[in-house]
Design a protein around this motif. Structure first.
Motif, short mmCIF file in Angstrom:
data_model
loop_
_atom_site.label_atom_id
_atom_site.label_comp_id
_atom_site.label_asym_id
_atom_site.label_seq_id
_atom_site.Cartn_x
_atom_site.Cartn_y
_atom_site.Cartn_z
N THR A 1 9.10 -2.91 16.63
CA THR A 1 8.04 -3.34 15.58
C THR A 1 8.12 -1.78 14.61
O THR A 1 8.49 -0.77 15.21
N TYR A 2 7.58 -2.10 13.53
CA TYR A 2 7.64 -0.92 12.26
C TYR A 2 6.27 -1.06 11.81
O TYR A 2 5.82 -1.95 11.25
N SER A 3 5.72 0.24 11.33
CA SER A 3 4.63 0.48 10.14
C SER A 3 5.35 0.50 9.02
O SER A 3 6.36 0.81 8.88
N ARG A 4 4.82 -0.12 8.04
CA ARG A 4 4.82 -0.09 6.51
C ARG A 4 4.08 0.62 5.98
O ARG A 4 2.77 0.29 5.78
N LYS A 5 4.78 1.59 4.83
CA LYS A 5 4.13 2.24 3.98
C LYS A 5 4.92 2.45 2.88
O LYS A 5 5.75 1.49 2.56
N PHE A 6 4.60 3.31 1.93
CA PHE A 6 5.39 3.37 0.76
C PHE A 6 5.70 4.74 0.62
O PHE A 6 4.98 5.74 1.18
#
Length: 317
Positions: free
Chosen positions: A26-31
């Motif tokens: 799993t991965y966290s999504r940011k910018f």
């Protein structure tokens, strides 16, 4: 508008559970992107910043523009490319001093920026145009766009701030050196690190580097020297402004952008050069203590409390 910046922001994925992508499910999504990091940092410190860029006609692009707008950055000059995608990158934070980044940005929407995408009036009404060395490395059209933006700023009395932000993987060393020196000669304020100065001039002594940048055309050089802080150089003065000690570096990515935001906000507030650099050092230090490229950037109350607390503790800085 106080500051206009131009460049690519990408979708950032960070592994969860394990810092290594090979084991992550799993991965966290940011910018993240240098230019929006700076713009967000500036808005959090009470000023107005605008961002010029392109995103893909995809969910990532829509989410990104919505998010950056939500942070208070003006995004009317962010255009949508109907063919090219929004760029992505992955960041492995193995430890505070071991961060690995993999980019998937070739052919991205932002790399399709063209001079015709620029609105002269938008740049002309700003006090500062913030440029990094990343944008001209993305493509020939991005280079041409940056050069036109600089010309517009020059024609309208807008000060140009240049952070070389060297990315060796994006272009050849010869081309990188040529373009970085070309932009340096046109900028009013330069924010290099010692490594970048060594790459550009073949010199690593801070005092000599400061003089070389001044001779190349800048009126103010602010040279980052890591945990020690930063030097500033003008034709009449120079000084080392000590950094703020950080017990544990959690994520160093974005600290340089935080530094730039702190310095620029200080200049906008009319602080002395020394105090503006001190604020840059403080923002950069705070940014390293939080995961994410911009999440640790402080607001005005937080940065004042951080600086005042450090002063009251009489830290040997």
């Amino acid at each position: 508008m106080d500051v206009v910046t131009i460049g690519e922001t990408m979708v950032l994925f960070t592994p969860e559970g394990s810092p290594l992508m090979r084991y992550a499910h799993t991965y966290s999504r940011k910018f993240g992107g240098a230019e929006t990091n700076v713009a967000i940092g500036i808005t959090r410190l009470g000023h107005k910043a605008g961002w010029i860029s392109k995103v893909g006609n995809d969910e990532f692009g829509k989410a990104m523009v919505s998010f950056v707008r939500g942070e208070g950055v003006e995004v009317s000059q962010v255009k949508t490319d109907l063919q090219a995608p929004t760029g992505l990158y992955f960041k492995e934070v193995r430890s505070g001093d071991n961060v690995r980044v993999e980019y998937y940005r070739k052919g991205s929407a932002a790399s399709k920026l063209e001079p015709s995408d620029l609105n002269e009036e938008y740049i002309a009404q700003a006090k500062y145009l913030h440029i990094t060395g990343i944008t001209p490395a993305l493509s020939d059209s991005c280079y041409e766009t940056v050069m036109k933006a600089i010309a517009i700023a020059k024609d309208n009395g807008v000060k140009i701030i240049f952070d070389p932000n060297l990315r060796r993987k994006l272009w050849s060393e010869d081309k990188a050196r040529k373009v970085l020196l070309e932009i340096t000669a046109l900028a009013d304020i330069i924010l290099p690190g010692v490594e970048e100065g060594n790459f550009m001039f073949g010199e690593s002594d801070p005092t000599k580097l400061g003089q070389l940048f001044l001779e190349h055309g800048a009126e103010l050089v602010i040279l980052k020297v890591g945990a020690k802080g930063a030097y500033y150089f003008t034709e009449s003065s120079s000084q080392l402004v000590a950094g703020f000690p950080v017990k544990t570096v959690i994520d160093p990515v974005g600290a340089g952008d935080g530094f730039a935001a702190g310095v620029i906000s200080g200049l906008l507030d009319g602080l002395s050069t020394e105090r503006a650099v001190e604020r840059g050092n403080a923002v950069g230090a705070m940014a390293t203590q939080v995961h994410g490229d911009f999440e640790g950037l402080p607001d005005r109350e937080e940065i004042d409390r951080f600086i005042n607390s450090s002063d009251s503790e009489d830290i040997n800085r």
